[in-house]
Each structure stands twice: as structure tokens, then as C-alpha cells.
Design a protein around this motif. Structure first.
Motif, PDB file in Angstrom:
ATOM      1  N   ALA A   1       0.817  -1.211   0.000  1.00 22.74           N
ATOM      2  CA  ALA A   1       0.000   0.000   0.000  1.00 22.74           C
ATOM      3  C   ALA A   1       0.855   1.267   0.000  1.00 22.74           C
ATOM      4  N   LYS A   2       1.974   1.255   0.733  1.00 24.04           N
ATOM      5  CA  LYS A   2       2.836   2.445   0.767  1.00 24.04           C
ATOM      6  C   LYS A   2       3.431   2.725  -0.615  1.00 24.04           C
ATOM      7  N   ARG A   3       3.833   1.687  -1.313  1.00 28.81           N
ATOM      8  CA  ARG A   3       4.414   1.837  -2.651  1.00 28.81           C
ATOM      9  C   ARG A   3       3.383   2.401  -3.629  1.00 28.81           C
ATOM     10  N   VAL A   4       2.154   1.896  -3.563  1.00 22.36           N
ATOM     11  CA  VAL A   4       1.071   2.397  -4.424  1.00 22.36           C
ATOM     12  C   VAL A   4       0.792   3.855  -4.096  1.00 22.36           C
ATOM     13  N   LYS A   5       0.736   4.171  -2.805  1.00 26.41           N
ATOM     14  CA  LYS A   5       0.493   5.558  -2.386  1.00 26.41           C
ATOM     15  C   LYS A   5       1.595   6.479  -2.904  1.00 26.41           C
ATOM     16  N   ASP A   6       2.866   6.043  -2.784  1.00 30.25           N
ATOM     17  CA  ASP A   6       3.990   6.848  -3.273  1.00 30.25           C
ATOM     18  C   ASP A   6       3.918   7.055  -4.787  1.00 30.25           C
ATOM     19  N   LEU A   7       3.584   6.013  -5.523  1.00 27.66           N
ATOM     20  CA  LEU A   7       3.462   6.133  -6.983  1.00 27.66           C
ATOM     21  C   LEU A   7       2.345   7.093  -7.377  1.00 27.66           C
ATOM     22  N   LEU A   8       1.212   7.009  -6.700  1.00 24.63           N
ATOM     23  CA  LEU A   8       0.090   7.910  -6.989  1.00 24.63           C
ATOM     24  C   LEU A   8       0.442   9.353  -6.631  1.00 24.63           C
ATOM     25  N   LEU A   9       1.109   9.522  -5.489  1.00 24.37           N
ATOM     26  CA  LEU A   9       1.521  10.868  -5.084  1.00 24.37           C
ATOM     27  C   LEU A   9       2.530  11.446  -6.079  1.00 24.37           C
ATOM     28  N   ASP A  10       3.494  10.611  -6.519  1.00 20.31           N
ATOM     29  CA  ASP A  10       4.439  11.046  -7.559  1.00 20.31           C
ATOM     30  C   ASP A  10       3.689  11.489  -8.812  1.00 20.31           C
ATOM     31  N   LEU A  11       2.715  10.717  -9.220  1.00 25.38           N
ATOM     32  CA  LEU A  11       1.943  11.017 -10.417  1.00 25.38           C
ATOM     33  C   LEU A  11       1.182  12.338 -10.275  1.00 25.38           C
ATOM     34  N   VAL A  12       0.547  12.550  -9.132  1.00 28.38           N
ATOM     35  CA  VAL A  12      -0.191  13.798  -8.890  1.00 28.38           C
ATOM     36  C   VAL A  12       0.759  14.988  -8.957  1.00 28.38           C
ATOM     37  N   TYR A  13       1.907  14.885  -8.282  1.00 24.94           N
ATOM     38  CA  TYR A  13       2.873  15.990  -8.303  1.00 24.94           C
ATOM     39  C   TYR A  13       3.418  16.223  -9.708  1.00 24.94           C
ATOM     40  N   ASP A  14       3.674  15.145 -10.443  1.00 29.16           N
ATOM     41  CA  ASP A  14       4.146  15.278 -11.827  1.00 29.16           C
ATOM     42  C   ASP A  14       3.120  15.984 -12.704  1.00 29.16           C
ATOM     43  N   VAL A  15       1.868  15.575 -12.597  1.00 29.91           N
ATOM     44  CA  VAL A  15       0.826  16.162 -13.453  1.00 29.91           C
ATOM     45  C   VAL A  15       0.590  17.625 -13.075  1.00 29.91           C
ATOM     46  N   VAL A  16       0.413  17.908 -11.801  1.00 30.90           N
ATOM     47  CA  VAL A  16       0.166  19.298 -11.383  1.00 30.90           C
ATOM     48  C   VAL A  16       1.390  20.165 -11.679  1.00 30.90           C
ATOM     49  N   GLY A  17       2.584  19.664 -11.352  1.00 30.00           N
ATOM     50  CA  GLY A  17       3.802  20.425 -11.635  1.00 30.00           C
ATOM     51  C   GLY A  17       3.978  20.679 -13.122  1.00 30.00           C
ATOM     52  N   SER A  18       3.699  19.675 -13.941  1.00 29.75           N
ATOM     53  CA  SER A  18       3.825  19.828 -15.395  1.00 29.75           C
ATOM     54  C   SER A  18       2.766  20.774 -15.956  1.00 29.75           C
TER      55      SER A  18
END
Length: 181
Positions: A3-20
Motif C-alpha cells: 500500500a505504501k508503494r502504491v500511495k507513493d506512486l500515486l503521489l508522484d503522479l499527482v505531483y508530476d501532473v500538477v507540476g507539469s
């Protein structure tokens, strides 16, 4: 996958999309229409886009390929994998999403100000999750690992200065071509 790995991947994705998205607004809606180049490989992409009409995001991604290959051993595969994901997201946003929005056609000084603020904010979001947009970041970090006595900021200033000087030379060439033709 836990669950922590999935959460980290989703958080990375959110930051990537919003940052981009934030970064893309600065590049596409302000810098490209303001007629100036930024630092980094996005600045190179803007210059070539201005001369050829080719998409900024795709150009930036293509410019990144040799630097990614050269930096692989120095920066490591985890950082590289995260950054490749960010670069692809940023390319899609710049080339497919940003053209859907109206561009700013006002004061160039305000366009430059908004470009800097939005690009900086977008990059902060990407950097917060241990990723990068590639390009001059990879060069800067690789050079700093090889020559740690020179700061990342100094390398960044040197690389961006070279890119901006190239942009100035391109503007002069375009102006001369227009006045002669």
C-alpha cells in the motif's frame, strides 16, 4: 505491491501532473507567446519551435535523449526512471493540453514574470518528489557529481547562460532575416 508503494506512486503522479501543468502554463501560454526563450532545454525547445513550428514538448523530449543516455550511470536508474515519467507527462501536457487554452498576448514584462513564477512553481512540485524534467538538470547534476567543488547553482547558471545566449543569437538572426527579406 504494498500500500505504501502504491500511495507513493500515486503521489508522484499527482505531483508530476500538477507540476507539469503549472510549468506548461508558464512555457506555452506565456513564454512562447511572449517571444522569448527560457533557460534549460525548454528554452531550446522554444527557440526551435519559433523557427520551425514543431511542438515544444516533443522537441524538449528529443533534446533530452542524449543527455539521459550520458547521465544514466552518474545519476542512477531510480532517478532516471522517475524523471523519464515526468518528461513524458510534461511532453503530453505541453503538446496536447496547453494548445487548448488561450495564450497571453499582453505585456512582455508581465509574460516574463509569469513565466518565471509558473515554471519555478512547477519545477518545485516535480523536485519535491525526487524527479526532474531532465535536460539541463541532468547536465547540472552530472557535472556536479564529477566536479563537486563547483555548486549546482553555478553549473545551472553556466548552462542556462549558454542557452540564453544562443536564444539571443537566434533572435538577432531572425530579425536580420526579416529586415533583409
Amino acid at each position: 505491491m504494498n500500500a505504501k508503494r502504491v500511495k507513493d506512486l500515486l503521489l508522484d503522479l499527482v505531483y508530476d501532473v500538477v507540476g507539469s501543468l503549472v510549468y506548461g502554463v508558464g512555457i506555452y501560454l506565456f513564454a512562447s507567446q511572449g517571444g522569448f526563450a527560457t533557460g534549460g532545454f525548454s528554452g531550446l525547445g522554444l527557440m526551435v519551435n519559433h523557427l520551425t513550428g514543431l511542438p515544444i514538448g516533443t522537441l524538449t523530449l528529443v533534446f533530452n535523449i542524449p543527455v539521459v543516455i550520458l547521465s544514466y550511470k552518474t545519476l542512477g536508474k531510480v532517478f532516471l526512471a522517475k524523471s523519464l515519467k515526468t518528461m513524458v507527462i510534461q511532453t503530453l501536457i505541453l503538446d496536447l493540453v496547453m494548445p487548448l487554452f488561450p495564450v497571453y498576448r499582453g505585456n512582455q514584462l508581465l509574460a516574463a514574470l509569469f513565466t518565471g513564477v509558473l515554471m519555478g512553481a512547477g519545477l518545485v512540485l516535480v523536485y519535491m518528489r525526487g524527479s526532474s524534467t531532465g535536460g539541463s538538470d541532468f547536465l547540472t547534476l552530472s557535472l556536479h557529481k564529477v566536479m563537486p567543488h563547483i555548486s549546482v547553482g553555478q553549473f545551472s547558471l553556466m548552462i542556462d547562460s549558454l542557452i540564453l545566449l544562443a536564444g539571443a543569437a537566434a533572435v538577432v538572426a531572425v530579425c536580420r532575416k526579416k529586415s533583409n527579406g
